[in-house]
Scaffold this motif. Structure first.
Motif, PDB file in Angstrom:
ATOM      1  N   ASN A  15     -33.991  13.420  27.912  1.00 16.97           N
ATOM      2  CA  ASN A  15     -35.193  14.095  28.382  1.00 16.97           C
ATOM      3  C   ASN A  15     -34.997  15.579  28.641  1.00 16.97           C
ATOM      4  N   LYS A  27     -41.758   6.554  16.463  1.00 21.76           N
ATOM      5  CA  LYS A  27     -42.759   5.879  17.296  1.00 21.76           C
ATOM      6  C   LYS A  27     -42.869   4.405  16.944  1.00 21.76           C
ATOM      7  N   LYS A  87     -46.335   7.163  26.860  1.00 19.95           N
ATOM      8  CA  LYS A  87     -45.523   8.355  26.616  1.00 19.95           C
ATOM      9  C   LYS A  87     -45.158   8.480  25.138  1.00 19.95           C
ATOM     10  N   ASN A 121     -47.982  10.012  23.467  1.00 19.85           N
ATOM     11  CA  ASN A 121     -48.129  11.420  23.863  1.00 19.85           C
ATOM     12  C   ASN A 121     -46.908  12.268  23.490  1.00 19.85           C
ATOM     13  N   ASP A 122     -45.988  11.674  22.744  1.00 20.81           N
ATOM     14  CA  ASP A 122     -44.786  12.376  22.283  1.00 20.81           C
ATOM     15  C   ASP A 122     -43.901  12.869  23.431  1.00 20.81           C
ATOM     16  N   THR A 123     -43.900  12.149  24.549  1.00 24.93           N
ATOM     17  CA  THR A 123     -43.088  12.564  25.699  1.00 24.93           C
ATOM     18  C   THR A 123     -42.100  11.487  26.121  1.00 24.93           C
ATOM     19  N   LYS A 165     -35.473  15.187  18.461  1.00 27.44           N
ATOM     20  CA  LYS A 165     -34.915  15.843  19.651  1.00 27.44           C
ATOM     21  C   LYS A 165     -34.429  17.253  19.341  1.00 27.44           C
ATOM     22  N   LYS A 215     -36.319  20.770  18.539  1.00 28.13           N
ATOM     23  CA  LYS A 215     -36.742  21.615  19.660  1.00 28.13           C
ATOM     24  C   LYS A 215     -35.592  22.487  20.183  1.00 28.13           C
TER      25      LYS A 215
END
Length: 378
Positions: free
Chosen positions: A37, A145, A180, A183-185, A231, A234
């Motif tokens: 995270n 997903k 989540k 929501n891509d979190t 991951k 980003k």
């Protein structure tokens, strides 16, 4: 050499698996990077090893040993530091590839596959690693997903057999995770910790752990290409380049974690890569063996022990002065796995006087450095 560990035995231990506490993390190399995270991984090199003669000695044997959990090659921290410093000046994909090409043998499976993807990408001299991952990320996210949703729903039938109140709590954890994902979190750490925390009430532990074992297969960046792409798309180029090797860096692993009283002692030290050190965290070893299905940890621990014995049997090896080491770690592993894993040290052929002298020296050093767990001071 597999062991048949009873799930209930592993889970009903007095230790509730939690994240490594601060005192332990300060003593370990923070090379692997951040949790699922987090935003930006750190790549600081260890300074702990030079302060402890036991750890310093073992780190000096990196080129003779392999990761005790995976049997993969270990990258010496000094070499990793040198490579990372050079990567700072490799601003595009092609220049970073040219540097890393000579160190592919150290890369773990996912990192090696990613390296091939980077090599095959177009316009490498005009783009960096992040540019390449950003291009791949949308499709990778959709695949990720699907995998995440399938795994979270794989325990639904078991949930229906739980006590009503407990079932409601597990559904809430699952549903929150599914939202989540949409929501891509999503991060796998949170639902796993929340689910495991429910075992503290003592109800339906076996069923909860069956769900936990299924959810533990949720994709992570160290086990799944799509998770890696999503991951690290980003992350800046330099962090991605470092990650390709940082998982392979040698670290000192406490067989019995410090958070549960494990000693800073040679009898409690093995060498493992930063990836496996991070993945195990402070988890009981018997539980970690059950959950880690991609490698045979029990057999690999025996291979690790055999390599140390091979060195000790060589009168010219520096390891000769640590003749008690195989017996010491075998005893600690047996204790940590509640007697389920008994490693074989019969290949050791060293005069008893040498082994005894090593035990005496080890004990004196342990006393000098205030080793706290007497049961580990063999």
């Amino acid at each position: 050499m597999k062991i048949n560990l009873n799930q209930t035995t592993a889970i009903k231990s007095t230790f509730l698996y939690k994240s490594r506490n601060q005192s332990e993390s300060k003593n370990k190399a923070n090379i692997y990077g951040a949790t699922d995270n987090s935003v930006a991984p750190l790549y600081t090199m260890p300074n702990f090893y030079g302060k402890d003669p036991h750890a310093e000695f073992l780190m000096g044997q990196v080129n003779k040993l392999r990761c005790a959990y995976s049997d993969k090659l270990l990258l010496a921290p000094d070499l990793a530091k040198e490579i990372f410093q050079k990567l700072h000046k490799r601003a595009n994909a092609q220049s970073a590839i040219n540097l890393l090409q000579g160190h592919v043998k150290y890369m773990h499976d996912i990192e090696a596959i990613m390296f091939d993807i980077f090599k095959d990408a177009e316009h490498k001299n005009k783009r960096d690693f992040q540019d390449i991952l950003i291009e791949e990320a949308p499709e990778a996210l959709e695949r990720l997903k699907v995998k995440q949703t399938r795994i979270l729903n794989s325990g639904n039938k078991i949930i229906e057999t739980l006590d009503n109140d407990l079932a409601e709590k597990v559904r809430a954890i699952r549903d929150e995770a599914l939202v989540k994902i949409e929501n891509d979190t999503f991060g796998r750490k949170s639902p796993l910790e929340k689910l495991f925390a429910l075992t503290a009430n003592g109800k339906d532990i076996d069923k909860l752990m069956k769900i936990y074992y299924r959810w533990h297969k949720l994709p992570s960046s160290s086990r799944d290409i799509d998770a890696f792409i999503v991951k690290y798309s980003k992350q800046p180029h330099e962090n991605i380049a470092k990650r390709l090797l940082s998982t392979s860096v040698a670290t000192i692993e406490h067989i019995i974690p410090q958070s549960r009283g494990g000693a800073d002692s040679l009898s409690n030290y093995i060498l493992v890569s930063a990836e496996y050190n991070n993945n195990r965290n402070s988890m009981p070893l018997d539980m970690y063996i059950q959950l880690t299905t991609d490698v045979d940890i029990a057999s690999n621990l025996q291979k690790y022990l055999n390599r140390t014995i091979f060195e000790i049997n060589n009168p010219k090896s520096a390891f000769r002065q640590k003749a008690a080491y195989p017996e010491m770690i075998a005893k600690t592993i047996r204790r940590e796995t509640k007697g389920q894993l008994n490693l074989d040290t019969s290949l050791l052929h060293v005069p008893e006087s040498v082994t005894k002298q090593d035990e005496i020296i080890t004990q004196k050093l342990a006393n000098r450095f205030r080793i706290k767990n007497s049961e580990d001071k063999v």
